[in-house]
Design a protein around this motif. Sequence first.
Motif, PDB file in Angstrom:
ATOM      1  N   GLY A   1      11.918   8.579 -10.288  1.00 28.73           N
ATOM      2  CA  GLY A   1      10.719   9.348  -9.975  1.00 28.73           C
ATOM      3  C   GLY A   1       9.643   8.442  -9.415  1.00 28.73           C
ATOM      4  N   VAL A   2       8.902   8.930  -8.425  1.00 30.16           N
ATOM      5  CA  VAL A   2       7.796   8.179  -7.838  1.00 30.16           C
ATOM      6  C   VAL A   2       6.567   9.082  -7.784  1.00 30.16           C
ATOM      7  CG1 VAL A   2       9.259   6.622  -6.513  1.00 30.16           C
ATOM      8  CG2 VAL A   2       8.510   8.760  -5.468  1.00 30.16           C
ATOM      9  N   GLN A   3       5.412   8.544  -8.166  1.00 33.46           N
ATOM     10  CA  GLN A   3       4.173   9.317  -8.130  1.00 33.46           C
ATOM     11  C   GLN A   3       3.599   9.359  -6.716  1.00 33.46           C
ATOM     12  OE1 GLN A   3       2.585  11.101 -10.888  1.00 33.46           O
ATOM     13  NE2 GLN A   3       1.952  11.921  -8.917  1.00 33.46           N
ATOM     14  N   PHE A   4       3.988   8.402  -5.889  1.00 35.46           N
ATOM     15  CA  PHE A   4       3.476   8.314  -4.511  1.00 35.46           C
ATOM     16  C   PHE A   4       4.353   9.122  -3.558  1.00 35.46           C
ATOM     17  CE2 PHE A   4       6.246   4.704  -5.406  1.00 35.46           C
ATOM     18  CZ  PHE A   4       7.155   4.770  -4.363  1.00 35.46           C
ATOM     19  N   HIS A   5       3.956   9.144  -2.305  1.00 34.18           N
ATOM     20  CA  HIS A   5       4.705   9.890  -1.277  1.00 34.18           C
ATOM     21  C   HIS A   5       5.361   8.905  -0.297  1.00 34.18           C
ATOM     22  CE1 HIS A   5       3.402  14.014  -2.212  1.00 34.18           C
ATOM     23  NE2 HIS A   5       2.298  13.422  -2.644  1.00 34.18           N
ATOM     24  N   PRO A   6       6.675   8.644  -0.466  1.00 28.52           N
ATOM     25  CA  PRO A   6       7.354   7.718   0.448  1.00 28.52           C
ATOM     26  C   PRO A   6       7.549   8.287   1.846  1.00 28.52           C
ATOM     27  CG  PRO A   6       8.946   8.740  -1.021  1.00 28.52           C
ATOM     28  CD  PRO A   6       7.591   9.184  -1.491  1.00 28.52           C
ATOM     29  N   GLU A   7       7.405   9.616   1.998  1.00 30.69           N
ATOM     30  CA  GLU A   7       7.701  10.259   3.277  1.00 30.69           C
ATOM     31  C   GLU A   7       6.590  10.119   4.310  1.00 30.69           C
ATOM     32  OE1 GLU A   7       5.901  13.557   0.651  1.00 30.69           O
ATOM     33  OE2 GLU A   7       7.102  11.731   0.428  1.00 30.69           O
ATOM     34  N   VAL A   8       5.370   9.752   3.901  1.00 31.91           N
ATOM     35  CA  VAL A   8       4.257   9.678   4.848  1.00 31.91           C
ATOM     36  C   VAL A   8       4.133   8.261   5.415  1.00 31.91           C
ATOM     37  CG1 VAL A   8       3.031  11.537   3.655  1.00 31.91           C
ATOM     38  CG2 VAL A   8       2.498   9.169   3.098  1.00 31.91           C
ATOM     39  N   VAL A   9       3.598   8.160   6.613  1.00 33.24           N
ATOM     40  CA  VAL A   9       3.531   6.856   7.279  1.00 33.24           C
ATOM     41  C   VAL A   9       2.559   5.905   6.593  1.00 33.24           C
ATOM     42  CG1 VAL A   9       4.201   7.784   9.518  1.00 33.24           C
ATOM     43  CG2 VAL A   9       1.779   7.743   8.893  1.00 33.24           C
ATOM     44  N   HIS A  10       1.630   6.443   5.786  1.00 32.79           N
ATOM     45  CA  HIS A  10       0.639   5.596   5.124  1.00 32.79           C
ATOM     46  C   HIS A  10       1.262   4.753   4.018  1.00 32.79           C
ATOM     47  CE1 HIS A  10      -2.107   8.123   7.329  1.00 32.79           C
ATOM     48  NE2 HIS A  10      -1.689   9.186   6.692  1.00 32.79           N
TER      49      HIS A  10
ATOM     50  N   VAL B   1       0.839  -1.199   0.000  1.00 29.48           N
ATOM     51  CA  VAL B   1       0.000   0.000   0.000  1.00 29.48           C
ATOM     52  C   VAL B   1       0.876   1.252   0.000  1.00 29.48           C
ATOM     53  CG1 VAL B   1      -1.665   1.348   1.350  1.00 29.48           C
ATOM     54  CG2 VAL B   1      -1.939  -1.135   1.129  1.00 29.48           C
ATOM     55  N   TYR B   2       0.548   2.188  -0.884  1.00 28.74           N
ATOM     56  CA  TYR B   2       1.290   3.441  -1.020  1.00 28.74           C
ATOM     57  C   TYR B   2       0.303   4.604  -0.947  1.00 28.74           C
ATOM     58  CZ  TYR B   2       5.217   0.589  -2.641  1.00 28.74           C
ATOM     59  OH  TYR B   2       6.226  -0.336  -2.719  1.00 28.74           O
ATOM     60  N   TRP B   3       0.819   5.768  -0.568  1.00 31.03           N
ATOM     61  CA  TRP B   3      -0.046   6.945  -0.449  1.00 31.03           C
ATOM     62  C   TRP B   3       0.058   7.786  -1.718  1.00 31.03           C
ATOM     63  CZ3 TRP B   3      -3.789   8.090   2.886  1.00 31.03           C
ATOM     64  CH2 TRP B   3      -4.279   9.381   2.935  1.00 31.03           C
ATOM     65  N   MET B   4      -1.072   7.884  -2.421  1.00 33.34           N
ATOM     66  CA  MET B   4      -1.137   8.655  -3.658  1.00 33.34           C
ATOM     67  C   MET B   4      -1.918   9.951  -3.422  1.00 33.34           C
ATOM     68  SD  MET B   4       0.295   7.156  -6.332  1.00 33.34           S
ATOM     69  CE  MET B   4       0.209   5.899  -7.589  1.00 33.34           C
ATOM     70  N   SER B   5      -1.580  10.999  -4.171  1.00 33.27           N
ATOM     71  CA  SER B   5      -2.311  12.261  -4.085  1.00 33.27           C
ATOM     72  C   SER B   5      -2.045  13.049  -5.368  1.00 33.27           C
ATOM     73  CB  SER B   5      -1.871  13.066  -2.858  1.00 33.27           C
ATOM     74  OG  SER B   5      -2.590  14.277  -2.773  1.00 33.27           O
ATOM     75  N   HIS B   6      -2.750  12.656  -6.442  1.00 35.79           N
ATOM     76  CA  HIS B   6      -2.445  13.308  -7.727  1.00 35.79           C
ATOM     77  C   HIS B   6      -3.649  13.291  -8.661  1.00 35.79           C
ATOM     78  CE1 HIS B   6      -2.042   9.656 -10.367  1.00 35.79           C
ATOM     79  NE2 HIS B   6      -1.925   9.080  -9.189  1.00 35.79           N
ATOM     80  N   GLY B   7      -3.747  14.357  -9.476  1.00 36.09           N
ATOM     81  CA  GLY B   7      -4.743  14.439 -10.528  1.00 36.09           C
ATOM     82  C   GLY B   7      -4.107  14.528 -11.896  1.00 36.09           C
TER      83      GLY B   7
END
Length: 510
Positions: free
Chosen positions: A163-172, A124-130
Amino acid sequence: MKKVLILDFGGQYNLLVARRVRECGVYCELKSFRISMDEVRSFQPDALIFTGGPATVFEEGAPTVDAGLFSMGIPVLGICYGMQLMMHLLGGQCRKAITREYGKTELTVNTASPLFAGVPEKAVYWMSHGVEVETAAPGFTAIAHSDGCRHAAVECREKKLYGVQFHPEVVHTEYGTKILENFLYGICGFSREWTMESYVETALRECREKIGDKRVLLALSGGVDSAVAAALLQRAVGDRLTCIFVDHGLLRLNEGDEVERVMKGEFHVDVRRVNAQDLFLSKLAGVTEPERKRKIIGEEFIRVFEAEAKKIGKVDFLAQGTIYPDVVESGLGGESTVVKSHHNVGGLPDCVDFEEIIEPLRRLFKDEVRQLGLTLGLPESLVWRQPFPGPGLAIRIIGEITREKLDILRKADAIFREEMALAGLDRTANQYFAALTNMRSVGIMGDERTYDYAIALRSVQTQDFMTATWSRLPYELLDKVSGRIVGEVPHINRVLYDVTSKPPATVEWE
């Protein structure tokens, strides 16, 4: 020492990226994307990280950088907008996402990539993109995808561009720390060089070189930051440091005495304590509006500090306990929106005759300041003290400030903090305290009717204090704290627990 330059494109997690890199034992600094190539070269980074941001990469006026950054021969990691910008500048194409992804998303990754070494194929990865990458830039291949995103991560292994579309820095993101470690250790070849022990030696050397045989004046507030700054400067310059401790009478139980004891007795700091409770209470008499309280306390603090400083005479340096989030949140470090102004950032007070300012903690995060304090030998009781606002208990008392109310709140707050420590929750909750409401209600104590105050308890969990959720404290703990407060603190007959997150509430009550 190897170091990373993080370019800030205005995303909400950008300060967190820097924290995570530091936690990996690698030194980094967060700078605005507007930094020039000459400034980048002057910084001499060994790797670059591009953060996320709210802009759309292909629209006019979108934040951009000099494409020469990708030709410096150093590894680059683009996160979210940072990845899209990398593709856009290097010949790829981005578009509005067919399927927007926000929140927890399952990704399938190519574990043969050094970026995903030791990571499960699905997680599971945290995504936030349009916006998404439609076509990767020449030389890049996709190394991760989700059901709605074909290019969830890309690499050009030969040039060490990722490059990564997700956010590796967040705990989610389940393996976010591992992915950052893979980039920093495996791809960049860094090791854990950034430690408090190494920082102490560097900071002492820099302070001594800058100060020489001149004098330093520090406003000691009783908080963690100023106490650590005092301990560091004392080790650097000894008796050439003078601290003015303005005790406005709004501190927690025994706090002023403890700070003075540690600083004077254990660290031999020249502390000039000004006991000004009567003065501050007289100025606050009848005042109920929160911002008016803050203004009165701030203005009076400066007047008292100025009067005491004049007794010392001319000093060469004014020291401040500014820390790295203060700098970034005030708009001086990165590109993110200014969150709040800080009293110790962006301006020099004209009330003291000094030549220059010195900020020995300016590069440190709060957790690093605590580590530094322990490394310097400060007691845990001081280093792990709960965050405390400058106006003190004045903004934890709703309504008018009186001696009686201060005594009530000090005792209740001390009980809450003591029981949190006994329950082993003093380091897991990010901030907790008691507030005295302006509400009185009917109660029964000893078969007699009472009409007394209600105390509110507040405890929150947060990463950055910009948002926070209320702590799910055990009922048994709340029951014990409530019983003790009602039984031991006069004029309290009711205890409330605040179950409001931020937003819509703030952490403090005023």
